[in-house]
Design a protein around this motif. Structure first.
Motif, PDB file in Angstrom:
ATOM      1  N   GLU A  81      -7.359  -0.357 -12.496  1.00 47.81           N
ATOM      2  CA  GLU A  81      -6.624  -1.501 -11.940  1.00 47.81           C
ATOM      3  C   GLU A  81      -6.002  -2.332 -13.059  1.00 47.81           C
ATOM      4  OE1 GLU A  81      -7.965  -3.542  -7.786  1.00 47.81           O
ATOM      5  OE2 GLU A  81      -9.334  -3.771  -9.449  1.00 47.81           O
ATOM      6  N   GLN A  82      -6.797  -2.616 -14.078  1.00 44.94           N
ATOM      7  CA  GLN A  82      -6.297  -3.439 -15.184  1.00 44.94           C
ATOM      8  C   GLN A  82      -5.250  -2.699 -16.008  1.00 44.94           C
ATOM      9  OE1 GLN A  82      -9.897  -4.629 -17.221  1.00 44.94           O
ATOM     10  NE2 GLN A  82      -9.946  -6.561 -16.113  1.00 44.94           N
TER      11      GLN A  82
ATOM     12  N   CYS B  81       0.842  -1.197   0.000  1.00 43.93           N
ATOM     13  CA  CYS B  81       0.000   0.000   0.000  1.00 43.93           C
ATOM     14  C   CYS B  81       0.882   1.254   0.000  1.00 43.93           C
ATOM     15  CB  CYS B  81      -0.922   0.008   1.215  1.00 43.93           C
ATOM     16  SG  CYS B  81      -2.072   1.387   1.214  1.00 43.93           S
TER      17      CYS B  81
ATOM     18  N   VAL C 167      -7.485  -1.542  -2.865  1.00 45.05           N
ATOM     19  CA  VAL C 167      -7.944  -2.284  -1.696  1.00 45.05           C
ATOM     20  C   VAL C 167      -9.211  -1.586  -1.211  1.00 45.05           C
ATOM     21  CG1 VAL C 167      -7.368  -3.059   0.627  1.00 45.05           C
ATOM     22  CG2 VAL C 167      -5.579  -2.925  -1.130  1.00 45.05           C
TER      23      VAL C 167
ATOM     24  N   GLN D 163      -2.207  -1.970 -13.648  1.00 41.97           N
ATOM     25  CA  GLN D 163      -1.816  -3.153 -12.883  1.00 41.97           C
ATOM     26  C   GLN D 163      -1.527  -2.796 -11.426  1.00 41.97           C
ATOM     27  OE1 GLN D 163       1.091  -5.581 -14.925  1.00 41.97           O
ATOM     28  NE2 GLN D 163      -0.012  -5.403 -16.846  1.00 41.97           N
ATOM     29  N   TRP D 164      -2.417  -1.946 -10.889  1.00 43.73           N
ATOM     30  CA  TRP D 164      -2.432  -1.610  -9.479  1.00 43.73           C
ATOM     31  C   TRP D 164      -3.571  -2.385  -8.848  1.00 43.73           C
ATOM     32  CZ3 TRP D 164      -2.893   4.421 -10.034  1.00 43.73           C
ATOM     33  CH2 TRP D 164      -1.699   4.941 -10.541  1.00 43.73           C
ATOM     34  N   LYS D 165      -3.565  -2.458  -7.540  1.00 43.85           N
ATOM     35  CA  LYS D 165      -4.679  -3.079  -6.839  1.00 43.85           C
ATOM     36  C   LYS D 165      -5.316  -2.018  -5.945  1.00 43.85           C
ATOM     37  CE  LYS D 165      -6.083  -6.668  -3.671  1.00 43.85           C
ATOM     38  NZ  LYS D 165      -5.686  -7.675  -2.711  1.00 43.85           N
TER      39      LYS D 165
ATOM     40  N   GLU E 174      -0.537  -1.032  -4.155  1.00 47.17           N
ATOM     41  CA  GLU E 174      -1.922  -1.012  -3.671  1.00 47.17           C
ATOM     42  C   GLU E 174      -2.292   0.397  -3.246  1.00 47.17           C
ATOM     43  OE1 GLU E 174      -2.116  -5.524  -1.812  1.00 47.17           O
ATOM     44  OE2 GLU E 174      -1.904  -3.831  -0.440  1.00 47.17           O
TER      45      GLU E 174
ATOM     46  N   GLN F  93     -11.974  -0.368 -11.391  1.00 48.92           N
ATOM     47  CA  GLN F  93     -11.481  -1.636 -11.921  1.00 48.92           C
ATOM     48  C   GLN F  93     -10.758  -1.454 -13.251  1.00 48.92           C
ATOM     49  OE1 GLN F  93     -14.537  -1.046 -10.801  1.00 48.92           O
ATOM     50  NE2 GLN F  93     -15.141  -2.624  -9.355  1.00 48.92           N
TER      51      GLN F  93
END
Length: 183
Positions: free
Chosen positions: A119-120, A27, A127, A123-125, A106, A116
């Protein structure tokens, strides 16, 4: 209220990560929207662009980001936006999606940040606490994850409270509200 862009590098954040984030070692940022109630504008158009169903009133919103390091600094504070803006649109318009963080990091956010697609692409997430399933239930795993996330996301509220930011923002909304009323 001016922007305060002081994003810290992912490497720095991870080297100085607060111990409470041990469950989220990748994070690098906690993001949230801050809403401030404003007097209901006289102008109907102004009323509609500041009205927010969730808050049940007229609000202004801004994006606030803090780093999950040992001192939890505020690293970004956006300008004010109308209350009708979604958290996702707020994040996009403030440039959160254009940050140059490395793959795999993150970013902790609230449920309103439906990112989302970002995110794709990056290529992060993100949370984010889980949503209820079709039956209106959460699994015990989801409840545990929500509790972990909530226990550290509270740092955003602490950062806001410690600096009395809402008081400063409220003063900044007076001119904005006057400009809405004069249209």
């Amino acid at each position: 209220f001016a922007k305060l862009p002081m994003f810290l590098s992912a490497e720095y954040v991870q080297q100085h990560l607060h111990p409470s984030f041990s469950s989220f070692p990748k994070c690098v940022l906690i993001t949230d929207s801050l809403s401030v109630y404003v007097p209901r504008p006289k102008n109907l158009t102004a009323q509609s662009i500041t009205y927010n169903d969730y808050y049940g009133g007229n609000v202004m919103k801004e994006l606030i980001d803090i780093a999950p390091t040992t001192d939890f600094p505020i690293v970004f504070l956006s300008e004010l936006f109308s209350g009708a803006i979604s958290d996702k649109e707020l994040a996009v318009r403030c440039g959160l999606t254009k940050l140059n963080y490395p793959l795999g990091i993150e970013i902790m956010a609230d449920k309103g940040f439906h990112l989302q697609d970002v995110e794709q692409e990056k290529q992060w997430k993100f949370v984010i606490p889980s949503f209820l399933d079709e039956s209106g239930q959460c699994s015990s795993t989801d409840i545990g994850n929500k509790m972990k996330i909530s226990s550290v996301r509270i740092r955003v509220d602490h950062a806001i409270d410690s600096l009395s930011i809402p008081c400063c923002i409220e003063r900044g909304t007076e001119d904005f509200c006057e400009s809405l009323n004069s249209k």
